[in-house]
Design an enzyme around this catalytic site. Structure first.
Site, mmCIF file in Angstrom:
data_model
loop_
_atom_site.group_PDB
_atom_site.id
_atom_site.type_symbol
_atom_site.label_atom_id
_atom_site.label_comp_id
_atom_site.label_asym_id
_atom_site.label_seq_id
_atom_site.Cartn_x
_atom_site.Cartn_y
_atom_site.Cartn_z
ATOM 1 N N GLY A 152 -20.505 -10.258 28.229
ATOM 2 C CA GLY A 152 -19.539 -9.697 29.179
ATOM 3 C C GLY A 152 -18.904 -8.449 28.614
ATOM 4 N N THR A 232 -14.739 -14.817 18.028
ATOM 5 C CA THR A 232 -13.461 -14.251 18.494
ATOM 6 C C THR A 232 -13.245 -14.653 19.955
ATOM 7 O OG1 THR A 232 -14.495 -12.150 19.135
ATOM 8 C CG2 THR A 232 -13.515 -12.242 16.928
ATOM 9 N N ARG A 234 -13.048 -18.518 21.823
ATOM 10 C CA ARG A 234 -12.091 -19.616 21.742
ATOM 11 C C ARG A 234 -12.631 -20.630 20.746
ATOM 12 N NH1 ARG A 234 -8.920 -16.778 23.611
ATOM 13 N NH2 ARG A 234 -7.676 -16.963 25.510
ATOM 14 N N GLU A 263 -5.522 -24.709 17.305
ATOM 15 C CA GLU A 263 -4.579 -23.744 16.722
ATOM 16 C C GLU A 263 -3.154 -24.266 16.832
ATOM 17 O OE1 GLU A 263 -5.167 -19.741 18.235
ATOM 18 O OE2 GLU A 263 -7.333 -20.030 18.154
ATOM 19 N N HIS A 281 -5.882 -15.459 15.056
ATOM 20 C CA HIS A 281 -6.024 -15.086 16.476
ATOM 21 C C HIS A 281 -5.377 -13.722 16.777
ATOM 22 C CE1 HIS A 281 -6.605 -16.953 20.743
ATOM 23 N NE2 HIS A 281 -6.862 -15.656 20.735
HETATM 24 P P1 NAP Z 1 -16.101 -11.663 30.312
HETATM 25 O O1 NAP Z 1 -16.242 -10.206 30.538
HETATM 26 O O2 NAP Z 1 -15.860 -12.559 31.465
HETATM 27 O O3 NAP Z 1 -17.366 -12.156 29.475
HETATM 28 C C1 NAP Z 1 -17.752 -13.481 29.345
HETATM 29 C C2 NAP Z 1 -19.268 -13.545 29.306
HETATM 30 O O4 NAP Z 1 -19.679 -14.882 29.092
HETATM 31 C C3 NAP Z 1 -19.936 -13.083 30.588
HETATM 32 O O5 NAP Z 1 -21.065 -12.339 30.255
HETATM 33 C C4 NAP Z 1 -20.322 -14.387 31.269
HETATM 34 O O6 NAP Z 1 -21.399 -14.117 32.106
HETATM 35 C C5 NAP Z 1 -20.697 -15.219 30.060
HETATM 36 N N1 NAP Z 1 -20.678 -16.665 30.292
HETATM 37 C C6 NAP Z 1 -19.756 -17.398 30.964
HETATM 38 N N2 NAP Z 1 -20.079 -18.697 30.953
HETATM 39 C C7 NAP Z 1 -21.230 -18.784 30.247
HETATM 40 C C8 NAP Z 1 -22.073 -19.871 29.901
HETATM 41 N N3 NAP Z 1 -21.788 -21.126 30.274
HETATM 42 N N4 NAP Z 1 -23.179 -19.609 29.184
HETATM 43 C C9 NAP Z 1 -23.480 -18.354 28.815
HETATM 44 N N5 NAP Z 1 -22.726 -17.279 29.120
HETATM 45 C C10 NAP Z 1 -21.613 -17.496 29.838
HETATM 46 O O7 NAP Z 1 -14.871 -11.928 29.314
HETATM 47 P P2 NAP Z 1 -14.351 -10.996 28.130
HETATM 48 O O8 NAP Z 1 -13.282 -10.120 28.617
HETATM 49 O O9 NAP Z 1 -15.520 -10.404 27.411
HETATM 50 O O10 NAP Z 1 -13.666 -12.121 27.205
HETATM 51 C C11 NAP Z 1 -14.425 -13.183 26.683
HETATM 52 C C12 NAP Z 1 -13.532 -14.225 26.035
HETATM 53 O O11 NAP Z 1 -13.028 -13.737 24.802
HETATM 54 C C13 NAP Z 1 -12.268 -14.591 26.830
HETATM 55 O O12 NAP Z 1 -12.549 -15.582 27.808
HETATM 56 C C14 NAP Z 1 -11.328 -15.092 25.761
HETATM 57 O O13 NAP Z 1 -11.417 -16.493 25.642
HETATM 58 C C15 NAP Z 1 -11.828 -14.433 24.485
HETATM 59 N N6 NAP Z 1 -10.876 -13.443 23.917
HETATM 60 C C16 NAP Z 1 -10.365 -13.657 22.673
HETATM 61 C C17 NAP Z 1 -9.547 -12.707 22.111
HETATM 62 C C18 NAP Z 1 -8.978 -12.899 20.734
HETATM 63 O O14 NAP Z 1 -7.833 -12.535 20.510
HETATM 64 N N7 NAP Z 1 -9.715 -13.418 19.796
HETATM 65 C C19 NAP Z 1 -9.204 -11.547 22.813
HETATM 66 C C20 NAP Z 1 -9.740 -11.380 24.084
HETATM 67 C C21 NAP Z 1 -10.589 -12.328 24.615
HETATM 68 P P3 NAP Z 1 -21.763 -14.974 33.430
HETATM 69 O O15 NAP Z 1 -20.456 -15.476 34.015
HETATM 70 O O16 NAP Z 1 -22.495 -14.005 34.274
HETATM 71 O O17 NAP Z 1 -22.601 -16.064 32.923
HETATM 72 C C1 GLV Z 2 -6.937 -13.630 23.842
HETATM 73 O O1 GLV Z 2 -7.358 -14.516 23.158
HETATM 74 C C2 GLV Z 2 -7.206 -13.463 25.216
HETATM 75 O O2 GLV Z 2 -7.913 -14.292 25.806
HETATM 76 O O3 GLV Z 2 -6.695 -12.483 25.769
#
Ligand code: NAP
Ligand code: GLV
Ligand code: GLV
Length: 321
Positions: A152, A232, A234, A263, A281
């Protein structure tokens, strides 16, 4: 008195200012205690953190609530079904933290491969005895294979950075990402092929029923002994106990983690291992990203009460009335 908004803990001022300028009455909760004590009945908007579990129990205490504007892109902390049933809008903060989180993913990857924490510790402890051909020999990154799970926004941003390292990029996702393929030359492969071939595996799926424990003992066993796992997304996308076992027994070479299953707790033994880099985090923790997250969350609340569809609505709602 304007409509009442509860922000569960202090966030960058820009978001608070936006709400106050629009006439909202903003209350900021005490750290970790926003829902204990006090009257929650009056609030029409809630701006929670990813650490606030928003479930039926909380919603029952907030009968006037119309919108939950999560201060995060991930919204696994919110019971979406319960909110939707009550016709409560749920929004998140996508995009504004993508680059910050991708940068941090790379910081973990590089720190792991090149033993940066170990080197820093050695220097501070006064143990550097001079240049040594055998000191802190790490792994090459350049030209290796990167596996992105969840192609994504953040997964793609991590892949883009890998182009400069001349990496072969593999990805696994439910859907084809042609933009990612065109921009980086990434190849879509099945889950097992990615696990078996990648030197660095980076997780970027949201936490859902389908992705909980996506990486468990069998998947760790499929990875190369020399491979590194970076998370990075969950914590619960990995079975953390199985990961500790894999790291102890050399099933994989190391792990870089910004997120954890429970966490702020860590699985027993994790912090005793040398082949892990652990961060609290901080994926989105830049001044710019956190400020924009505050503005985005506030913007969603403002959109809603000004009669517009919130820009980052994540649930299916009938907003016609
Ligand atoms: P995003 O754009 O929605 O990307 C998520 C990707 O995962 C999409 O390509 C989605 O594609 C795919 N996906 C969803 N369910 C799946 C499954 N069952 N199997 C395989 N692929 C799957 O979200 P993002 O903005 O990149 O953020 C991703 C995640 O990072 C967030 O949900 C959050 O938990 C985490 N995050 C963490 C931090 C941190 O501080 N460490 C910061 C920001 C975000 P499809 O739906 O087309 O399958
Ligand atoms: C951070 O972990 C977020 O999902 O924005
Ligand atoms: C290392 O510092 C080198 O000059 O090769």
């Amino acid at each position: 008195m304007g409509r009442k908004v509860l922000i569960t803990q202090n966030i960058p001022q820009a978001g608070i200012d936006l709400l106050r300028e629009k006439g909202f009455t903003v209350t900021i909760g005490r750290t970790g205690a926003a829902f204990s004590g006090g009257d929650l009945k009056e609030y029409e908007a809630l701006l929670p953190l990813l650490t606030d579990k928003i479930d039926e129990k909380i919603l029952q205490k907030m009968p006037r609530l119309k919108i939950i504007a999560n201060y995060a892109v991930g919204y696994n902390n919110i019971d979406l079904e319960a909110a939707t049933k009550r016709n409560i809008a749920v929004t998140n903060t996508p995009g504004v933290l993508t680059e910050a989180t991708a940068d941090l993913t790379w910081a973990l990857l590089m720190a792991l491969a090149r033993l940066i924490p170990q080197g820093d510790r050695l220097m501070r402890e006064g143990k550097y005895g001079g240049w040594d051909p055998m000191l802190l020999l790490g792994a090459e990154v350049y030209g290796k294979t990167l596996g992105i799970i969840g192609p994504g926004r953040i997964g793609s941003a991590v892949a883009k950075r890998a182009v400069g390292f001349d990496m072969r990029i593999l990805y696994y996702g439910r859907t084809v990402n042609t933009v990612l393929e065109q921009e980086t030359g990434a190849e879509r492969v099945d889950f097992d092929a990615l696990l078996e071939q990648a030197d660095f595996i980076s997780l970027h799926v949201p936490l859902t029923g389908d992705t909980r424990y996506l990486i468990d003992r069998p998947q760790l066993l499929k990875m190369k002994n020399s491979a590194f796992l970076i998370n990075t997304s969950r914590g619960a996308v990995i079975n953390e106990r199985a990961l500790v076992e894999a790291l102890k027994n050399g099933f994989i070479a190391g792990a870089g983690l910004d997120v954890f299953e429970r966490e702020p707790l860590l699985a027993p033994g994790l912090a005793d291992l040398e082949n892990v880099v652990l961060l609290p985090h901080i994926g989105s923790a830049t001044v710019t990203a956190r400020t924009r997250m505050a503005e985005t969350a506030a913007g969603n609340i403002i959109d809603f009460f000004e009669g517009r569809r919130p820009r980052n609505l994540v649930n299916q709602l009938d907003l016609s009335d």
